[in-house]
Design a protein around this motif. Sequence first.
Motif, PDB file in Angstrom:
ATOM      1  N   PRO A 196       6.725  55.947  94.743  1.00  0.00           N
ATOM      2  CA  PRO A 196       6.638  56.259  96.153  1.00  0.00           C
ATOM      3  C   PRO A 196       8.027  55.166  96.331  1.00  0.00           C
ATOM      4  O   PRO A 196       8.485  54.709  96.646  1.00  0.00           O
ATOM      5  CB  PRO A 196       5.384  55.411  96.928  1.00  0.00           C
ATOM      6  N   GLY A 197       8.454  56.011  97.546  1.00  0.00           N
ATOM      7  CA  GLY A 197       9.810  56.062  98.840  1.00  0.00           C
ATOM      8  C   GLY A 197       9.359  55.986  99.675  1.00  0.00           C
ATOM      9  O   GLY A 197       8.963  57.906  99.928  1.00  0.00           O
ATOM     10  N   ILE A 198      10.571  55.908 100.822  1.00  0.00           N
ATOM     11  CA  ILE A 198      11.278  56.723 101.730  1.00  0.00           C
ATOM     12  C   ILE A 198      12.671  56.776 102.373  1.00  0.00           C
ATOM     13  O   ILE A 198      13.426  56.125 102.335  1.00  0.00           O
ATOM     14  CB  ILE A 198      10.638  55.810 103.857  1.00  0.00           C
ATOM     15  N   ILE A 199      12.919  57.900 103.330  1.00  0.00           N
ATOM     16  CA  ILE A 199      14.362  58.149 103.359  1.00  0.00           C
ATOM     17  C   ILE A 199      14.386  57.905 104.433  1.00  0.00           C
ATOM     18  O   ILE A 199      13.788  59.420 105.372  1.00  0.00           O
ATOM     19  CB  ILE A 199      15.402  59.421 102.864  1.00  0.00           C
ATOM     20  N   HIS A 200      15.127  57.763 105.352  1.00  0.00           N
ATOM     21  CA  HIS A 200      15.427  57.483 106.909  1.00  0.00           C
ATOM     22  C   HIS A 200      16.012  58.104 107.531  1.00  0.00           C
ATOM     23  O   HIS A 200      17.459  57.614 106.232  1.00  0.00           O
ATOM     24  CB  HIS A 200      15.063  56.167 107.104  1.00  0.00           C
ATOM     25  N   GLY A 201      16.419  58.343 108.126  1.00  0.00           N
ATOM     26  CA  GLY A 201      17.780  59.353 109.034  1.00  0.00           C
ATOM     27  C   GLY A 201      18.436  58.179 109.661  1.00  0.00           C
ATOM     28  O   GLY A 201      17.872  57.741 110.724  1.00  0.00           O
ATOM     29  N   ALA A 202      20.068  58.129 109.419  1.00  0.00           N
ATOM     30  CA  ALA A 202      19.950  56.338 110.270  1.00  0.00           C
ATOM     31  C   ALA A 202      20.875  57.179 111.397  1.00  0.00           C
ATOM     32  O   ALA A 202      21.239  58.339 112.057  1.00  0.00           O
ATOM     33  CB  ALA A 202      21.793  56.092 109.492  1.00  0.00           C
ATOM     34  N   GLY A 203      20.632  56.440 112.200  1.00  0.00           N
ATOM     35  CA  GLY A 203      20.310  56.476 113.745  1.00  0.00           C
ATOM     36  C   GLY A 203      19.204  58.305 114.329  1.00  0.00           C
ATOM     37  O   GLY A 203      19.890  58.663 115.100  1.00  0.00           O
ATOM     38  N   THR A 204      18.584  59.055 113.589  1.00  0.00           N
ATOM     39  CA  THR A 204      18.602  60.132 113.498  1.00  0.00           C
ATOM     40  C   THR A 204      17.069  60.155 113.191  1.00  0.00           C
ATOM     41  O   THR A 204      16.366  60.459 111.913  1.00  0.00           O
ATOM     42  CB  THR A 204      19.357  61.241 113.616  1.00  0.00           C
ATOM     43  N   GLN A 248      13.519  67.645  95.862  1.00  0.00           N
ATOM     44  CA  GLN A 248      12.111  68.012  96.721  1.00  0.00           C
ATOM     45  C   GLN A 248      12.772  68.979  97.713  1.00  0.00           C
ATOM     46  O   GLN A 248      14.053  68.174  98.481  1.00  0.00           O
ATOM     47  CB  GLN A 248      11.792  66.340  97.617  1.00  0.00           C
ATOM     48  N   GLU A 249      11.563  69.733  98.032  1.00  0.00           N
ATOM     49  CA  GLU A 249      12.479  70.868  98.677  1.00  0.00           C
ATOM     50  C   GLU A 249      11.756  70.777 100.101  1.00  0.00           C
ATOM     51  O   GLU A 249      10.535  69.903 100.340  1.00  0.00           O
ATOM     52  CB  GLU A 249      12.299  72.396  98.695  1.00  0.00           C
ATOM     53  N   ASP A 250      11.282  71.434 100.827  1.00  0.00           N
ATOM     54  CA  ASP A 250      10.930  71.841 102.788  1.00  0.00           C
ATOM     55  C   ASP A 250       9.981  70.410 103.094  1.00  0.00           C
ATOM     56  O   ASP A 250       9.711  69.936 103.238  1.00  0.00           O
ATOM     57  CB  ASP A 250       9.134  72.039 101.866  1.00  0.00           C
ATOM     58  N   LEU A 251      11.574  69.458 103.522  1.00  0.00           N
ATOM     59  CA  LEU A 251      11.539  68.344 103.555  1.00  0.00           C
ATOM     60  C   LEU A 251      11.565  68.393 105.617  1.00  0.00           C
ATOM     61  O   LEU A 251      10.777  67.349 105.814  1.00  0.00           O
ATOM     62  CB  LEU A 251      13.246  67.934 103.669  1.00  0.00           C
ATOM     63  N   GLY A 252      11.572  69.266 106.550  1.00  0.00           N
ATOM     64  CA  GLY A 252      10.833  68.936 107.679  1.00  0.00           C
ATOM     65  C   GLY A 252      11.597  68.163 108.033  1.00  0.00           C
ATOM     66  O   GLY A 252      12.907  68.323 108.946  1.00  0.00           O
ATOM     67  N   GLY A 253      11.647  66.501 108.333  1.00  0.00           N
ATOM     68  CA  GLY A 253      12.424  66.189 109.251  1.00  0.00           C
ATOM     69  C   GLY A 253      12.593  65.062 108.659  1.00  0.00           C
ATOM     70  O   GLY A 253      11.661  64.013 107.949  1.00  0.00           O
ATOM     71  N   PHE A 254      13.059  63.840 109.356  1.00  0.00           N
ATOM     72  CA  PHE A 254      12.575  62.240 108.983  1.00  0.00           C
ATOM     73  C   PHE A 254      11.820  61.760 109.770  1.00  0.00           C
ATOM     74  O   PHE A 254      11.209  61.680 110.820  1.00  0.00           O
ATOM     75  CB  PHE A 254      14.489  61.121 109.207  1.00  0.00           C
ATOM     76  N   PRO A 255      11.407  60.358 108.754  1.00  0.00           N
ATOM     77  CA  PRO A 255      11.605  60.086 107.601  1.00  0.00           C
ATOM     78  C   PRO A 255      10.867  61.189 106.963  1.00  0.00           C
ATOM     79  O   PRO A 255       9.992  61.570 106.712  1.00  0.00           O
ATOM     80  CB  PRO A 255      11.033  58.520 107.895  1.00  0.00           C
ATOM     81  N   ILE A 256      11.381  61.040 105.647  1.00  0.00           N
ATOM     82  CA  ILE A 256      11.041  61.494 104.249  1.00  0.00           C
ATOM     83  C   ILE A 256      10.300  61.054 103.584  1.00  0.00           C
ATOM     84  O   ILE A 256      10.969  60.332 102.601  1.00  0.00           O
ATOM     85  CB  ILE A 256      12.420  62.273 103.508  1.00  0.00           C
ATOM     86  N   GLU A 257       8.907  61.591 103.050  1.00  0.00           N
ATOM     87  CA  GLU A 257       8.847  60.582 101.676  1.00  0.00           C
ATOM     88  C   GLU A 257       8.712  61.483 100.951  1.00  0.00           C
ATOM     89  O   GLU A 257       8.970  63.230 100.918  1.00  0.00           O
ATOM     90  CB  GLU A 257       6.558  60.648 102.399  1.00  0.00           C
TER      91      GLU A 257
END
Length: 260
Positions: free
Chosen positions: A147-155, A186-195
């Motif tokens: 498992p992991g999480i991707i953040h958008g830097a500053g957004t 991975q699709e259907d991302l929505g917004g940050f953060p992304i699991e």
Amino acid sequence: MARLLSRPMAVAALAAVLVTAAACDPVEPSGGISGEVRFAREVPLPEGAVVTVKLLDTSLADAPSVELARDTIADARKLPVKFNIDYDSSQIADGREYSLSADVRHDGDLLYINDTVHTVLTRGALRNSDVVVISTNPLDTCDEPLPGIIHGAGTNEDLPRDAVLLVRLIDVSDPALPLPVTNTIQEDLGGFPIEFELPHEFVQINRNHRYELEAVILVDGVILYHNSRPDWRKTVLPHCPNEDLLIVNSVFPISEVPLE
């Protein structure tokens, strides 16, 4: 003819008997420490595995520790496993330091051991404590998705509906020969953060190796976000990722941080 003892003599004789009896009786444990021996996740143990947990006096840094008590769990089936150590509290002094150690052995071979200090009882430490162990085998075979999480830097903005996340875990121990370990789209991302979750089949993590997590977000093949620099992608993995060790990283908008 039998002689009667005077009262003072009788009291003295009784006291002597009690002292002698006390000296002959073993000292009963008067304290207890409980907890669990834990690995990073639940793991099965081979049949006949033995878990040993010791209470040690570790007050002197330049001298061997002194074992005060232990608990042995024979034929332990898995980690975590519960333990309870009974000890003689008369051996405990406020000014000294005490800690727990644990190991797991099978047929004499050492499988797991603690590599951090777990203090108990004195100097502000609690009475009870779990003991975390590591495997003596540097390779950890993953048995569930990573498992992991991707953040958008500053957004935290929403992403386009057709945005796609590409994630790769790479072994970069040999900079001249980076080796892909596992990846996902991975699709259907929505917004940050992304699991996200990376496939675990045939994945082994070596705690002595260096890893990077590469992440890119695209729309119709055009990069919107990335983490192309090696120092951004660095990932420390002492064992397979799980809910207690998520792979966390950030991506940067290409409009602000162009590809190098």
